[in-house]
Design a protein around this motif. Structure first.
Motif, PDB file in Angstrom:
ATOM      1  N   GLY A 182      54.298  37.618  44.719  1.00 47.73           N
ATOM      2  CA  GLY A 182      53.589  36.926  43.655  1.00 47.73           C
ATOM      3  C   GLY A 182      54.427  36.613  42.433  1.00 47.73           C
ATOM      4  O   GLY A 182      53.937  35.981  41.501  1.00 47.73           O
ATOM      5  N   TRP A 197      44.683  28.762  46.066  1.00 49.46           N
ATOM      6  CA  TRP A 197      44.005  29.987  46.507  1.00 49.46           C
ATOM      7  C   TRP A 197      43.869  30.028  48.023  1.00 49.46           C
ATOM      8  O   TRP A 197      43.957  31.086  48.644  1.00 49.46           O
ATOM      9  CB  TRP A 197      42.625  30.115  45.868  1.00 49.46           C
ATOM     10  CG  TRP A 197      42.642  30.611  44.467  1.00 49.46           C
ATOM     11  CD1 TRP A 197      42.322  29.910  43.335  1.00 49.46           C
ATOM     12  CD2 TRP A 197      42.995  31.925  44.026  1.00 49.46           C
ATOM     13  NE1 TRP A 197      42.486  30.715  42.229  1.00 49.46           N
ATOM     14  CE2 TRP A 197      42.882  31.954  42.620  1.00 49.46           C
ATOM     15  CE3 TRP A 197      43.409  33.083  44.684  1.00 49.46           C
ATOM     16  CZ2 TRP A 197      43.158  33.089  41.869  1.00 49.46           C
ATOM     17  CZ3 TRP A 197      43.682  34.220  43.941  1.00 49.46           C
ATOM     18  CH2 TRP A 197      43.557  34.219  42.545  1.00 49.46           C
ATOM     19  N   ARG A 223      38.839  31.309  45.282  1.00 49.65           N
ATOM     20  CA  ARG A 223      39.419  32.634  45.003  1.00 49.65           C
ATOM     21  C   ARG A 223      38.659  33.722  45.750  1.00 49.65           C
ATOM     22  O   ARG A 223      39.255  34.600  46.381  1.00 49.65           O
ATOM     23  CB  ARG A 223      39.406  32.909  43.502  1.00 49.65           C
ATOM     24  CG  ARG A 223      40.010  34.270  43.157  1.00 49.65           C
ATOM     25  CD  ARG A 223      40.040  34.524  41.657  1.00 49.65           C
ATOM     26  NE  ARG A 223      38.709  34.428  41.091  1.00 49.65           N
ATOM     27  CZ  ARG A 223      38.405  33.699  40.008  1.00 49.65           C
ATOM     28  NH1 ARG A 223      39.312  33.018  39.370  1.00 49.65           N
ATOM     29  NH2 ARG A 223      37.162  33.672  39.579  1.00 49.65           N
ATOM     30  N   GLN A 235      42.839  39.972  51.067  1.00 49.47           N
ATOM     31  CA  GLN A 235      43.146  41.152  50.256  1.00 49.47           C
ATOM     32  C   GLN A 235      43.312  42.427  51.071  1.00 49.47           C
ATOM     33  O   GLN A 235      44.315  43.127  50.936  1.00 49.47           O
ATOM     34  CB  GLN A 235      42.076  41.361  49.177  1.00 49.47           C
ATOM     35  CG  GLN A 235      42.403  42.493  48.230  1.00 49.47           C
ATOM     36  CD  GLN A 235      41.380  42.602  47.106  1.00 49.47           C
ATOM     37  OE1 GLN A 235      40.216  42.225  47.259  1.00 49.47           O
ATOM     38  NE2 GLN A 235      41.810  43.113  45.979  1.00 49.47           N
ATOM     39  N   ARG A 252      40.211  36.019  48.682  1.00 51.56           N
ATOM     40  CA  ARG A 252      40.200  37.484  48.504  1.00 51.56           C
ATOM     41  C   ARG A 252      39.566  38.152  49.715  1.00 51.56           C
ATOM     42  O   ARG A 252      40.100  39.112  50.268  1.00 51.56           O
ATOM     43  CB  ARG A 252      39.441  37.872  47.239  1.00 51.56           C
ATOM     44  CG  ARG A 252      39.370  39.402  47.056  1.00 51.56           C
ATOM     45  CD  ARG A 252      38.554  39.821  45.837  1.00 51.56           C
ATOM     46  NE  ARG A 252      39.226  39.397  44.628  1.00 51.56           N
ATOM     47  CZ  ARG A 252      38.669  38.632  43.681  1.00 51.56           C
ATOM     48  NH1 ARG A 252      37.431  38.205  43.814  1.00 51.56           N
ATOM     49  NH2 ARG A 252      39.353  38.311  42.612  1.00 51.56           N
ATOM     50  N   GLU A 279      48.234  31.152  40.218  1.00 56.19           N
ATOM     51  CA  GLU A 279      48.660  31.238  38.815  1.00 56.19           C
ATOM     52  C   GLU A 279      49.605  30.073  38.481  1.00 56.19           C
ATOM     53  O   GLU A 279      49.472  29.453  37.415  1.00 56.19           O
ATOM     54  CB  GLU A 279      49.359  32.574  38.588  1.00 56.19           C
ATOM     55  CG  GLU A 279      49.783  32.836  37.168  1.00 56.19           C
ATOM     56  CD  GLU A 279      50.452  34.194  37.054  1.00 56.19           C
ATOM     57  OE1 GLU A 279      51.705  34.249  37.080  1.00 56.19           O
ATOM     58  OE2 GLU A 279      49.717  35.193  36.966  1.00 56.19           O
ATOM     59  N   GLN A 285      47.847  35.025  44.906  1.00 54.29           N
ATOM     60  CA  GLN A 285      47.494  35.110  43.484  1.00 54.29           C
ATOM     61  C   GLN A 285      48.567  34.455  42.616  1.00 54.29           C
ATOM     62  O   GLN A 285      48.263  33.751  41.646  1.00 54.29           O
ATOM     63  CB  GLN A 285      47.310  36.574  43.082  1.00 54.29           C
ATOM     64  CG  GLN A 285      46.069  37.203  43.712  1.00 54.29           C
ATOM     65  CD  GLN A 285      45.988  38.678  43.404  1.00 54.29           C
ATOM     66  OE1 GLN A 285      45.502  39.076  42.351  1.00 54.29           O
ATOM     67  NE2 GLN A 285      46.503  39.500  44.315  1.00 54.29           N
ATOM     68  N   TRP A 341      48.121  38.408  49.925  1.00 52.92           N
ATOM     69  CA  TRP A 341      47.176  38.263  48.824  1.00 52.92           C
ATOM     70  C   TRP A 341      47.919  38.214  47.489  1.00 52.92           C
ATOM     71  O   TRP A 341      47.604  37.388  46.620  1.00 52.92           O
ATOM     72  CB  TRP A 341      46.145  39.384  48.861  1.00 52.92           C
ATOM     73  CG  TRP A 341      45.230  39.419  47.691  1.00 52.92           C
ATOM     74  CD1 TRP A 341      45.059  40.444  46.817  1.00 52.92           C
ATOM     75  CD2 TRP A 341      44.327  38.387  47.254  1.00 52.92           C
ATOM     76  NE1 TRP A 341      44.138  40.115  45.861  1.00 52.92           N
ATOM     77  CE2 TRP A 341      43.670  38.856  46.110  1.00 52.92           C
ATOM     78  CE3 TRP A 341      44.029  37.114  47.714  1.00 52.92           C
ATOM     79  CZ2 TRP A 341      42.730  38.098  45.406  1.00 52.92           C
ATOM     80  CZ3 TRP A 341      43.091  36.348  47.022  1.00 52.92           C
ATOM     81  CH2 TRP A 341      42.450  36.844  45.892  1.00 52.92           C
TER      82      TRP A 341
END
Length: 183
Positions: free
Chosen positions: A135, A52, A8, A16, A12, A31, A27, A23
């Motif tokens: 996402g 990830w 993760r 990110q 990131r 999840e 995520q 990004w």
């Protein structure tokens, strides 16, 4: 859990800021992968870590060939000294062999990274193919349609997704069946 935290944090760092939408997708994929823990058992952390990391090859810092599964897997293997199973999942996620063939890179991908175990690749494909670019979670058919709309019919990605769709849907259905059976 350290494996997942590392993945993760790396994702990131690479996605990110330069690619906020990628990004957000990442995520959501992670999840989705976490929801599979009950059917993955001891492999849950490996699949979540791969979720990830599956798109880190899009990072401008890593994009050398323009084929994100290979760029990401090469970075993980060569720079991060990551586990071979993790690298293989990233390298082969979501129909990558078909796209590699379209790009004339199948030999590179297959020669450098062995195919991961089918049930692990299905789990990562499920997570990716049921998560939109922002996402949100959605049915695989909607995800595939969204990809095909984003890329023109002559584009390599459009051709690859068109060719891969039956296998991608089959992978998603396999995981959905496992989730149903686990209830």
């Amino acid at each position: 859990m350290g494996h997942v935290q590392w993945a993760r944090d790396l994702a990131r760092r690479l996605l990110q800021e330069p690619l906020p939408r990628r990004w957000a997708h990442t995520q959501g994929v992670a999840e989705q992968a976490q929801t599979l823990a009950g059917v993955l058992g001891d492999d849950a952390d490996l699949v979540t870590a791969s979720a990830w990391l599956h798109d880190i090859g899009y990072s401008p810092a890593l994009a050398h060939t323009g084929f994100h599964p290979l760029d990401g897997a090469r970075y993980l293997y060569g720079v991060e000294n990551a586990d071979e199973q993790l690298c293989s999942l990233v390298a082969h996620h979501s129909g990558a062999l078909v796209e590699a063939e379209e790009r004339g890179m199948r030999g590179d991908l297959a020669g450098e990274f062995d195919l991961p175990r089918a049930e692990l690749l299905e789990a990562l494909t499920y997570s990716d193919m049921t998560t939109g670019p922002d996402g949100t979670h959605l049915p695989v058919e909607q995800r595939l349609s969204e990809i095909l709309v984003r890329y023109e019919p002559g584009d390599i990605v459009h051709r690859s997704i068109t060719r891969s769709s039956p296998d991608l849907i089959k992978a998603v259905r396999s995981i959905e069946d496992r989730l149903t059976d686990a209830r």
